[in-house]
Every structure is written in structure tokens, then in C-alpha cells.
Design an enzyme around this catalytic site. Structure first.
Site, PDB file in Angstrom:
ATOM      1  N   GLU A  67      37.377  49.684  29.310  1.00 50.82           N
ATOM      2  CA  GLU A  67      36.438  47.832  28.942  1.00 50.82           C
ATOM      3  C   GLU A  67      34.907  48.118  28.374  1.00 50.82           C
ATOM      4  O   GLU A  67      34.598  47.972  27.911  1.00 50.82           O
ATOM      5  CB  GLU A  67      36.523  47.243  29.500  1.00 50.82           C
ATOM      6  CG  GLU A  67      37.767  46.212  29.550  1.00 50.82           C
ATOM      7  CD  GLU A  67      38.405  45.378  31.268  1.00 50.82           C
ATOM      8  OE1 GLU A  67      37.369  45.212  32.577  1.00 50.82           O
ATOM      9  OE2 GLU A  67      39.420  45.204  31.375  1.00 50.82           O
TER      10      GLU A  67
ATOM     11  N   ASP B 105      29.383  46.564  33.750  1.00 46.46           N
ATOM     12  CA  ASP B 105      30.389  45.604  32.977  1.00 46.46           C
ATOM     13  C   ASP B 105      30.691  44.901  34.492  1.00 46.46           C
ATOM     14  O   ASP B 105      32.065  45.500  34.873  1.00 46.46           O
ATOM     15  CB  ASP B 105      31.349  46.478  32.668  1.00 46.46           C
ATOM     16  CG  ASP B 105      32.818  45.144  31.995  1.00 46.46           C
ATOM     17  OD1 ASP B 105      32.546  44.553  32.402  1.00 46.46           O
ATOM     18  OD2 ASP B 105      33.443  45.838  31.899  1.00 46.46           O
TER      19      ASP B 105
ATOM     20  N   LYS C 122      45.323  39.158  37.346  1.00 46.43           N
ATOM     21  CA  LYS C 122      44.745  40.740  36.712  1.00 46.43           C
ATOM     22  C   LYS C 122      44.388  41.645  37.984  1.00 46.43           C
ATOM     23  O   LYS C 122      44.434  42.545  38.086  1.00 46.43           O
ATOM     24  CB  LYS C 122      43.581  40.795  35.899  1.00 46.43           C
ATOM     25  CG  LYS C 122      43.132  42.241  35.730  1.00 46.43           C
ATOM     26  CD  LYS C 122      41.871  41.463  34.668  1.00 46.43           C
ATOM     27  CE  LYS C 122      41.782  43.320  33.717  1.00 46.43           C
ATOM     28  NZ  LYS C 122      40.386  42.874  33.033  1.00 46.43           N
TER      29      LYS C 122
END
Lengths: 609, 227
Positions: A169, A191, A70
Site C-alpha cells: 500500500e 500510512d 482484513k
């Protein structure tokens, strides 16, 4: 295409898939009941392993096992060269626009690797639902730029998924959290995942989730905690064992694992032991580690998250006291030091009731339900994380869309020519917050061609920058004098060309015979279920219309199909479906003529005066 | 006559080719309609063309319209409907951004009334010319790293003075906003000489406010990077 829309959290370390059942989202586990699928892909000869099976090979076959891809999504060689020393990958020389990873004689791009993970999740959902899954909402870190979002969309396409929406997200997490708790007011989402950090400030009001500001760091996460600890332990291990010990990828991986485990331990203990196996040296390296020591090692990393938090508050025009709730997302928020920092910055204890590993996927599933048209009471209003602009005279970026602008957004600017008779205008599209062109992310170059030959400054070309709800930019142009649309040729700076994505899809179809077989199995079983249900119902209701021999033939065919349905052989299932169809034909024919007869009778009665 | 029919043809519903009425959805077939050209940001949000608008009202109005047009609710509709919803939602978002902020709201209103403040905002307010020139030189000096602690101290003092001036300007703008709203209320928006006087005052106060705001941000920029 219809069917359900699943929500997928495609993470740096782990990925998962979720779906709304009834009105609550739930994670769909794999056949073994595992909910988190490691985002690891391992190439073993012709076989491709994904998830836990691939992760198990990380310790023994580092060269063929890819993880944390990623971090490489939507990037070119220059972007990742600093990171390459941490990742034991061999890059192919043509990695300028897209990182290309060499594994033996195979070359793969990050979207392809991610597609293997997505395909596994897709199959998992199909097996659980008993129907084909072809549409998904996929989440990305909020601060992902245009190329990274596009790369994620490409991964979905390669995996055979229509990506219905890319969502951020922290926004997804807020959605899951907000609905679960019926929260209202201002909430902050912190996050911290395996490789990325995001912070978003949202306002919740009567089902509307309005993102006010977002920020983050694309290179900060739990992996960095492991890395920092690993450097300490690796140096020690080598010092303890003298020159004989070489810093090989295998040794690094063993140390990294031991460190990762110690990190997990210290989330609920004050002290742990790090044990590194050194089989080649016939030994073991041990050391104890207290939580305080660990916190000292990672404190500067955790501190780095504070600046984006303050910036996001400022952008949202809010003070910490105005934040009503703080939500934690991502496995790295289990680290006690992180929780203490968050509490300090926002002046309140964060919520930890929802599993920080699952909350994002659950939110994505809810968004899927909204897009299916099955839910109208909630709505996400998200923003673009980084400003968009173009290069103007002097190597300066001129902003066209500011960061934290709600999407979709459309801005039109008028351009003209510098030189008499100029028929082509070149434009360079950028994303970022810095003044100089080279400090920002280059997204694309494009050309307006075929302009009328006129004196400088006379042509007026309207260029429209449209950012859609996925946060993706589209550029169109129109000559205002003629009203003609201009051809815009966009050359993305990073990422795969559309043709290449299509080629990969064709290739993967050819190579993934087992993938196809898996799908065919699901489809044939579904069809078998339909046919079996129909045959049994028909026998029960209209069995009297046929003789015993015919009835026995149908019963045998039903038994045969039930037996083959339990096997993995889709060809056998299909042929038994055909056999049952044939055996049931006399019954079907008689049912049909009976139905016709009834129809005729009915009409006769109705036609009577 | 024929020209009249042509203009009407453009206003017909793309789907049922009938008169869609004045709403956002066709009154016959209830399909989403693109925004009519020439709508002001106030009209897009369904708000009166006033300067003293309640923040809660603006937000509620925006949310209510977003619930109707957001592309999420058209994801499985036809490509044309998706495009229309994206267009309407984009216009709505832009309008909200401009109307929500009281300063941008004034700028938006002035533009509708034919005064482009954007082009005025680089003009140095004449009565502050001397001070601002000195501040600009000081900013440049500190930015290049040639500033002494005294320069930074002076800039901090300037920042305080500018902030006070800005607060005063914002009060002036608020008062002028109220004046404008009253005139608009009484005269139904028809331009009287009093109205154009208020507009001119608004424009000059606003351009001054913008200039000071920019200077303030620049001072913050150099002071922050210096520490």
C-alpha cells in the site's frame, strides 16, 4: 486472457477500485456514484449484502454482519484470540489453520468474505467499462507476511480475478503521489488505515521508485482509536444507567458508531457531542468531547507509530533531515494529532493534497497499466518486509533473507543430514525478526524426501528460497550429487489449501446465480452493441442490395434488440441478437458475394498483362 | 569436437536456437536470455572489478539494468520468459546489494580472488583479545540482568573506543582499496606478489572490522534493552 488490469485497494474499513484512463488514474464509482465501498458483508437469509447496504445492517443485525475481516486474513485461531473479544464473531472450532467464522449454519473464511467485496468491485468496474474485468492488482499493507499475502491472492481467485500482482500500500501511494507531483528524492509514506500501520521510505529517481525500508504494526489503526474512545464512553453510559444496561454486542456497536462519528467531527472541529441511543431504556446518553480530551485518550496509540518510523529511517540509512517529502495515506491520518506527530518525527509538514483514502487504489491502477505493458517509463523496486529463515538446532531462527531486501531475490543454502542413512530432511520455514522460533511467524513445514541413503553429512542438498515480486516465498531443492530435483512437500502453517480454494470457487459458482446473471447481462449487452453497430453500418452502406421487405425485417429486428437491450433480461437480449442475425442474413450474404465479386474482379485486373 | 559442440548447444538461444550473442537479449530474435554461469557480481552490474566505485555510478547502472529485466515488464510474456526475468532480476538485486556497500564490496572481491572472509570473521583480532574478552563477559552480565550501572557505564566507554577503532579501520580499508585499484589498473588484474599482499591486508582488516561491528551491535543491543 486479456483486457484491462484494474487496481484494487482492499481495505480494513473501505475498499475501492481504480483504472488508468488515458494517462491518469481514476476511481471507478458504483452505480450510485459511491467511490468508497465499506468492506462489510452481511448475510440475510440467502442474500448476501456487500458495502453500504451491509454496513447499514451493522447496527441492527450484528451477528450476520462481518467487518474488519482484513485483520483475520492469513491467520489461525491462536493469532486472533486476543482480538476476538472486540469482534462479535462466532468462530468454528476447526479454526486452527484458518479462522472460520460461523454465521447461522454457514461457515466462511476471511478470503471468502473478502471475495464478496472484490466481486462487487469487479462488477462495478465491468459495468463502468462495459467489458469483462478478470485481472487485478490488489494492495496489501507492506508488513503483511507470506500467509496474509497468500490469503489476499486466494480472495482474488475466489472472486474470479487473476491477481496480476500484490503490491504494498505505501508503495502504491508513493507511485500515485510521485507521478502526480513529479517528485524526486527521498520520500516517507506514513500510512495509518483502519486496522494497520505502515511506514515506507523510498528513493525516487527518474521514474524508478526504489523502496529503501519499510516497517509497521499489523494491529494499529483508526479502529483502535474508536475502541479506546468507546471503552471510555461505554463505561460512562453503563455507570449512568446502572445495572439495567448490559454490555451486549448491539450496545457496543451503537457506542462504537457514536464514537466513530465524534472522531470524524474532531478532525476539523474543536468540540463535538457524543449521542448514544438507548431505545430499550427509553433514553439517550449524551456527553460533549473536546479535541484535547480525545487526543489524550488516543495519544499512546499514536505514539506507538513512532518506533517503526525511526526504525525504517535507520534501516534506510537516512536521517530525518534527508527526507525530502512526507506523504500521508489512510483515513486515520485526518486526525490532527497524527499530523502533528508525523511533522515532529520527520521534521517537516506532511503532504495532504491527494485524498488519503484514494491514493493507494490510484497507485495500484498505475501498476496495472505497467503490467499491461502500456507504460515503460516507471518501475517499482519493492522489498520484503520481514526476514525469512528456517528453524535450526536449539529452536533458533537462522535468517536466510533479511528484511528490506529488494525483491525478487533468490538465496541458495546447502543442507546435509545429521544421521547415517537418513533419507528425509524436515524443514520449518519462519518469518520475523526475533531470535527464538516461537516468537516468529511459522510459514510452512516441508520435507525433502527420497534422499540417497548415505553416511551423515555426505548428502548435499541445495535448497533455493525464492521470493517473487509479490513478496511470496517458493522453496525448491536439488541434490547436488545426483543433480536430481528433490520433491519438496510444503505444508503451509496457516491459510487455505489449494484444493479448498478450488472447492470454494466451485461452490460460489453454484450459489451465485445472480452473480453469473450480472456477468451474462454485461456480456450480452456488449454483444448486442457490436451486432447493432454492424447492422446499422451495413444498412447504411449496402442497403441498396436488398428489397424493402428484407430491409423492414432488419429494421424491426434492430428496434426489437434495442428495446431488449434496455431490460435486465440477458436471455431476451441473446434471442433478439439471434433474430437480428437471421434477419440480416440476406444482406450479409449479398455483401459477401459482392466482396467476393470485387476480389475476383481485382485479381482479374491484376492478372492482365 | 563433439564435446565442444555440446557446450555450445547450452549457449544457444532457447527460442531461436541460434547464437544469441553476448548481450542480455538474443541478437537474432531479441528474446530475454538467462545469465551465463560464473558471472561475478561486478560483471552482472556491468562494472569494472574495482573497489573505489562511485555510488552514483553503481546506482545508475543498477537502475538501467532493472529497467530491462524487471518481472513487471514480463508479466504478460510466456511463463519461461517470466522465469528468466525473475532469475536475472534476482541476480541483479543480489549483485547490487553486495556492490553498493563498500565493505561488502571488498568481501565480494576477496571471495572472487579466493579468500573467504565469512569464515574468518569469528576469529578474534589477536591484538585486542584481552579487551574483547572482558567486553564479552560484560555484555553477557548486562544481558542476563546482572549488570550494575558501572557495567553499563564501562560498556558505553568501550562502545566509544570501538567506534574509534572502527573509524580507523575503515580508513585503512579505503586506503587499501585505492592500492588494489591501482595495481588492477596497471597490471590488468593479473596477480602479482604486491597484489596478493594487498589482498591479505584487506582480508585481515576486513575480518577485524566485521568482528568489531558485531561486538558494537551487541553492545547497542544490551544498552538499548536496558533503558
Amino acid at each position: 486472457m486479456s483486457g484491462r488490469i484494474v487496481g484494487i485497494d482492499l481495505g480494513t474499513t473501505n475498499s475501492l477500485v481504480a483504472l488508468v484512463d488515458g494517462d491518469r488514474p481514476r476511481v471507478i464509482p458504483d452505480a450510485e456514484g459511491r467511490r468508497l465501498i465499506p468492506s462489510v458483508v452481511s448475510f440475510k437469509g440467502d442474500t448476501i449484502l456487500v458495502g453500504d447496504e451491509a454496513k447499514a445492517r451493522k447496527g441492527e443485525d450484528v451477528e450476520h454482519t462481518l467487518f474488519s475481516v482484513k485483520r483475520l486474513m492469513g491467520k489461525g485461531y491462536d493469532d486472533v484470540k486476543d482480538e476476538i473479544r472486540y469482534i462479535p464473531y462466532v468462530l468454528s472450532p476447526d479454526s486452527r489453520e484458518v479462522v472460520r467464522i460461523r454465521v447461522d449454519d454457514r461457515v466462511v473464511t476471511p478470503p471468502e468474505v473478502s471475495a464478496h467485496v472484490l466481486r462487487k468491485l469487479k462488477r462495478q468496474a465491468e459495468a463502468s467499462l462495459g467489458e469483462q474485468v478478470s485481472r487485478a492488482v490488489i494492495t496489501v499493507p507492506a508488513h503483511f507476511d507470506d500467509s496474509q499475502r497468500q490469503a489476499t491472492k486466494d480472495a482474488g481467485k475466489i472472486a474470479g480475478l487473476e491477481v496480476m500482482r500484490i503490491i504494498n500500500e505505501p508503495t502504491a501511494a508513493a507511485l500515485a503521489y510521485g507521478l502526480d507531483r513529479r517528485a524526486e528524492g527521498n520520500i516517507a509514506v506514513y500510512d495509518l488505515g483502519g486496522g494497520t500501520f505502515d511506514v515506507s521510505i523510498l528513493k525516487l529517481r527518474e521514474g524508478i521508485f526504489e523502496v529503501r525500508a519499510t516497517g509497521g504494526d499489523s494491529h494499529l489503526g483508526g479502529d483502535d482509536f474508536d475502541q479506546a474512545l468507546m471503552e471510555v464512553v461505554l463505561t460512562e453510559t453503563m455507570a449512568a444507567h446502572g445495572k439495567r444496561l448490559e454490555r451486549t454486542p448491539l450496545l457496543s456497536e451503537r457506542v462504537r458508531r457514536a464514537c466513530e462519528k465524534a472522531k470524524f467531527d474532531l478532525s476539523d472541529r474543536d468540540e463535538t457531542e457524543i449521542v448514544v441511543d438507548l431505545p430499550e431504556e427509553g433514553g439517550i446518553h449524551r456527553r460533549s468531547l473536546t479535541r484535547t480530551e480525545f487526543e489524550e485518550i488516543i495519544s499512546s496509540l499514536v505514539e506507538k507509530t513512532i518506533v517503526p518510523c525511526r526504525q525504517a529511517l535507520r534501516d534506510a540509512g537516512l536521517s530525518p533531515e534527508e527526507i525530502d517529502e512526507v506523504v500521508l495515506v489512510g483515513g486515520s491520518t485526518r486526525v490532527p494529532l497524527v499530523r502533528r506527530w508525523v511533522a515532529e518525527v520527520f521534521g517537516r509538514a506532511p503532504h495532504t493534497e491527494i485524498d488519503p483514502d484514494e491514493v493507494v487504489a490510484l497507485g495500484a491502477a498505475i501498476q496495472g497499466q505497467i503490467l499491461e505493458g502500456r507504460r515503460k517509463d516507471i518501475l517499482l523496486l519493492d522489498v520484503i518486509p520481514l526476514s525469512l529463515g528456517i528453524e535450526t538446532f536449539g529452536g533458533v531462527m537462522t535468517r536466510i533473507v533479511d528484511r528490506n531486501t529488494t525483491v525478487p531475490v533468490s538465496v541458495t543454502e546447502v543442507f546435509t543430514t545429521y544421521v547415517d542413512g537418513q533419507t528425509i530432511v524436515n524443514m520449518h520455514v519462519l518469518q520475523g525478526e526475533r531470535e527464538k522460533v516461537e516468537d516468529n511467524r511459522s510459514l510452512a513445514r516441508f520435507q525433502l524426501k527420497g534422499l540417497e541413503s548415505l553416511p551423515a553429512g555426505i548428502p548435499k542438498i541445495e535448497v533455493q528460497f525464492q521470493v517473487d515480486v509479490d513478496g511470496l516465498l517458493q522453496v525448491t531443492a536439488r541434490d547436488t550429487r545426483t543433480g536430481h530435483s528433490q520433491s519438496v512437500e510444503v505444508k503451509p502453517t496457516y491459510g487455505l489449501r489449494e484444493e479448498e480454494v478450488d472447492r470454494i470457487i466451485v461452490d460460489s459458482m453454484e450459489h451465485a446465480a445472480e452473480d453469473l446473471a450480472a456477468r451474462q447481462l454485461i456480456e450480452s449487452r456488449n454483444e448486442a452493441d457490436t451486432v447493432l453497430r454492424a447492422a446499422e453500418k451495413a444498412l447504411a452502406e449496402f442497403g441498396r442490395l436488398i428489397d424493402d421487405a428484407e430491409r423492414k425485417e432488419i429494421e424491426d429486428a434492430v428496434a426489437g434488440l434495442k428495446a431488449s437491450r434496455a431490460t435486465e433480461d440477458h436471455r431476451r437480449i441473446r434471442s433478439d441478437i439471434r433474430a437480428l442475425d437471421a434477419a440480416a442474413k440476406p444482406l450479409a450474404d449479398r455483401m459477401m458475394s459482392r466482396a467476393l465479386g470485387e476480389e475476383i474482379q481485382k485479381r482479374k485486373i491484376e492478372e492482365l498483362p | 569436437m563433439s564435446a565442444n559442440e555440446e557446450t555450445r548447444a547450452a549457449d544457444l538461444c532457447w527460442n531461436c536456437h541460434d547464437d544469441p550473442g553476448r548481450g542480455h537479449f538474443c541478437r537474432n530474435c531479441s528474446k530475454i536470455q538467462p545469465l551465463q554461469d560464473g558471472r561475478t557480481d561486478f560483471e552482472i552490474l556491468g562494472l569494472p572489478r574495482r573497489l573505489s566505485l562511485d555510488a552514483g555510478l553503481i546506482e545508475r547502472q543498477y537502475h538501467e539494468l532493472a529497467r530491462k529485466f524487471h518481472p513487471d515488464y514480463f508479466r504478460t510474456a510466456s511463463p519461461l520468459e517470466q522465469e528468466i526475468s525473475q532469475g536475472v532480476a534476482s541476480a541483479l538485486n543480489t549483485a547490487y546489494r553486495k556492490i553498493r556497500d563498500p565493505i561488502k564490496r571488498i568481501e565480494t572481491l576477496l571471495l572472487i580472488e579466493g579468500i573467504n572472509v565469512e569464515s574468518m570473521k569469528k576469529r578474534i583480532p589477536p591484538h585486542l583479545m584481552d579487551d574483547l574478552f572482558r567486553i564479552r563477559e560484560e555484555i553477557e552480565l548486562v544481558r542476563r540482568g546482572g549488570g550494575t550501572p558501572e557495567n553499563s557505564e564501562r560498556l558505553k566507554q568501550d562502545r566509544k573506543n570501538l567506534a574509534a577503532l572502527l573509524a580507523g579501520l575503515e580508513e585503512t580499508l579505503k586506503a587499501l582499496s585505492g592500492e588494489w585499484d591501482k595495481i588492477a589498473e596497471d597490471h590488468g588484474g593479473k596477480l602479482s606478489s604486491a597484489a596478493s599482499g594487498v589482498l591479505d591486508h584487506l582480508a585481515s582488516a576486513l575480518s577485524e572490522q566485521m568482528y568489531l561491528q558485531t561486538t558494537l551491535r551487541e553492545i547497542d543491543g544490551v544498552l538499548e534493552s536496558g533503558t
